[in-house]
Design an enzyme around this catalytic site. Structure first.
Site, short mmCIF file in Angstrom:
data_model
loop_
_atom_site.label_atom_id
_atom_site.label_comp_id
_atom_site.label_asym_id
_atom_site.label_seq_id
_atom_site.Cartn_x
_atom_site.Cartn_y
_atom_site.Cartn_z
N TRP A 45 0.83 -1.22 0.00
CA TRP A 45 0.00 0.00 0.00
C TRP A 45 0.86 1.25 0.00
O TRP A 45 1.88 1.31 0.69
CB TRP A 45 -0.85 -0.01 1.27
CG TRP A 45 -1.36 1.33 1.69
CD1 TRP A 45 -0.68 2.28 2.39
CD2 TRP A 45 -2.64 1.88 1.40
NE1 TRP A 45 -1.48 3.39 2.58
CE2 TRP A 45 -2.70 3.17 1.98
CE3 TRP A 45 -3.79 1.40 0.72
CZ2 TRP A 45 -3.83 3.99 1.90
CZ3 TRP A 45 -4.91 2.22 0.65
CH2 TRP A 45 -4.91 3.49 1.23
N ASP A 65 0.28 9.20 0.82
CA ASP A 65 0.86 10.53 0.51
C ASP A 65 2.31 10.53 0.01
O ASP A 65 3.16 9.81 0.55
CB ASP A 65 0.90 11.41 1.78
CG ASP A 65 -0.35 11.35 2.59
OD1 ASP A 65 -1.34 10.75 2.14
OD2 ASP A 65 -0.35 11.92 3.69
N SER A 75 3.20 11.41 7.53
CA SER A 75 3.75 12.27 6.48
C SER A 75 4.66 13.38 6.99
O SER A 75 4.55 13.82 8.14
CB SER A 75 2.61 12.89 5.68
OG SER A 75 2.09 11.90 4.84
C1 FRU Z 1 -3.18 12.13 4.63
C2 FRU Z 1 -2.80 11.42 5.92
C3 FRU Z 1 -1.82 12.28 6.70
C4 FRU Z 1 -1.09 11.28 7.54
C5 FRU Z 1 -0.99 10.10 6.61
C6 FRU Z 1 -1.01 8.76 7.30
O1 FRU Z 1 -3.54 11.29 3.60
O2 FRU Z 1 -3.94 11.15 6.69
O3 FRU Z 1 -2.43 13.31 7.45
O4 FRU Z 1 0.17 11.73 7.93
O5 FRU Z 1 -2.09 10.21 5.71
O6 FRU Z 1 -0.66 7.74 6.43
#
Ligand code: FRU
Length: 490
Positions: free
Chosen positions: A33, A36, A96
């Protein structure tokens, strides 16, 4: 979970991925998977891109940072996993963040997700952490982590939603923007500064009523005379964003004061009005272009890839160059993609009656340029992946003045978890009197449509069951001024 375990797992399992819907010129993980884009940066004259990565399943799990690099933003080389959730402060995932080169070292700033008990959200915390590398490949988390803990957030902010630092340097200070949620459920951006990356101070914040519950993945930069704040907002009302997705990416234009970290927006726009686009991040190239890349997928959707057991899900969009034009952000496919055009085919000035099929073009990985004359009062269906009655349909509607995507009549349907039958996206346009220009990028299971030199972009995934072609159908004759097709070959 460690970096070594992840790398070994990837080597053992990469050949278990089903290639049927794999893209040819979009960044994907070798297996598992992804979500971001993270740490999109230049390090030692090469582009580096990291991404939220869970190698062990085609659904989200405690995220690692996957890693690729490139010389031209199109052809990417896979590198070992950069971060794994192997510490107490990030055991629930290395969420992220972003990257910055300092001297010869590459620093990553990311969110440590601490979630000891999925059923008890009161125990959840998000904190900001640093890792660094001397070679841009092997990363070490620093001893002072976390560098921003939940003690350093404004009192009105939820400790459970404090994530996705985007860091940059201005003058002799470091700046970070971090996404969050207020205790009364408003999306919020927090602004921090630091002299040394270790000690951070919260200087200011920004939130807007009724504009989504959580703001994620912020980014700040300037373009021409404007300062821009990009954010990804959960549950933003459609009447505010113009987005038919429950999560939407917004660019706010305004003025950023570097002393007070006050960002005053005076205008905003939706970045992509298709189905699959989230959490974009940008960098500035050596020749001054602002390039954006996003996750080409969306939360709260089922994935045929997962249901079919293909052992992967998720990709990045094509990188896009941002241009400020008429006080609006336009997005253009990164120009380096043109170096990979092959086998061109061109048609000029064709009058289309009823239906025009290009059956010999079997859709795989292509760029199309389509220019139409005056479309006022006319409707044109452009069917991609057409096969018998199935097609991904792009409708240019010069009666209702809309551009419409319909992916409800093709292949394995992509179901939204909370909106049954959510297969249509619409973008209103003011006039089609001067015709319309479309740059369409197709890559096996993705379609990115740049409308009128990037004034609007619509991105969509699609999973056709059969090989298909492209066709045009009209109710009244339409002039196809120009049609070009290239194969994109890496
Ligand atoms: C956005 C998010 C971020 C987080 C990440 C977790 O798509 O929810 O805020 O850091 O994905 O995978």
């Amino acid at each position: 979970m460690t970096v070594n375990e992840a790398n070994q797992y990837i080597q053992k399992n990469r050949n278990k991925v089903n290639n049927m819907f794999r893209h040819n010129y979009h960044v994907m993980a070798p297996v598992g998977w992804i979500n971001d884009p993270n740490g999109f940066c230049i390090y030692n004259n090469e582009y580096h891109l990291f991404y939220q990565f869970y190698p062990y399943d085609s659904e989200w799990g405690p995220v690692h940072w996957g890693h690729v690099k490139s010389k031209d933003l199109v052809k990417w080389e896979e590198l070992p996993v950069a971060l794994a959730p192997d510490q107490e402060y990030d055991a629930g995932g290395c969420f992220s963040g972003s990257a910055i080169q300092i001297g010869s070292e590459l620093y990553l700033m990311y969110t440590g997700n601490i979630e000891p008990d999925k059923n008890d959200q009161e125990k959840k915390r998000q904190v900001q952490c640093l890792a660094k590398s001397a070679d841009g490949i092997k990363f070490e988390k620093i001893g002072n982590n976390p560098v921003i803990s939940c003690d350093e957030i404004p009192v009105n902010t939820r400790v459970q939603d404090f994530r996705d630092p985007k860091i940059w340097k201005f003058g002799d200070k470091f700046y970070a923007v971090i996404g969050s949620r207020t205790k009364d459920d408003k999306g919020q951006i927090l602004f921090y500064t630091s002299e040394d990356l270790i000690k951070w101070k919260n200087i200011n914040s920004l939130s807007i009523d009724d504009f989504g519950l959580v703001w994620e993945c912020p980014d700040v930069f300037s373009l021409e005379e404007r300062d821009v704040l990009i954010l990804s907002s959960q549950y933003i009302p459609e009447e505010k964003s113009g987005s038919q997705n429950i999560y939407a990416c917004i660019a706010m234009m305004g003025k950023f004061n570097y002393e007070t970290c006050d960002f005053k927006p005076d205008k905003y726009q939706l970045l992509d009005c298709g189905f699959d686009f989230y959490a974009p991040q940008t960098l500035k190239t050596a020749d001054g272009r602002r390039i954006l890349i996003a996750w080409m997928d969306m939360w709260q959707r089922k994935s045929p890839l997962h249901e079919l057991g293909h052992n992967w899900r998720g990709a990045m969009t094509l990188p896009r160059e941002l241009i400020m034009k008429n006080d609006r952000l336009y997005q253009l496919p990164v120009r380096e993609i043109r170096n990979y055009r092959k086998n061109d085919e061109v048609i000029y000035g064709l009058e289309v009656f009823d239906e025009f099929q290009l059956k010999h073009i079997k859709l795989k990985s292509h760029e199309f340029y389509i220019e139409l004359d005056d479309m006022e009062g006319k409707v044109l269906n452009i069917d991609l992946f057409r096969c018998d009655d199935e097609a991904f349909r792009l409708i240019i509607d010069g009666i209702k003045h809309e551009i419409i995507l319909d992916r409800g009549r093709i292949g394995y349907l992509i179901e939204s978890l909370n909106r049954p039958g959510d297969y249509i996206r619409r973008q209103p346009v003011t006039s089609l009197r001067d015709g319309i220009r479309l740059n369409i990028f197709v890559d096996v299971s993705s379609i990115e449509i740049f409308i009128n030199d990037g004034e609007y972009v619509m991105t969509s995934l699609v999973y056709p069951k059969k090989e298909g072609y492209i066709s045009f159908r009209v109710d009244r004759p339409v002039i196809l001024k120009e049609f070009k097709k290239w194969d994109i070959c890496l």
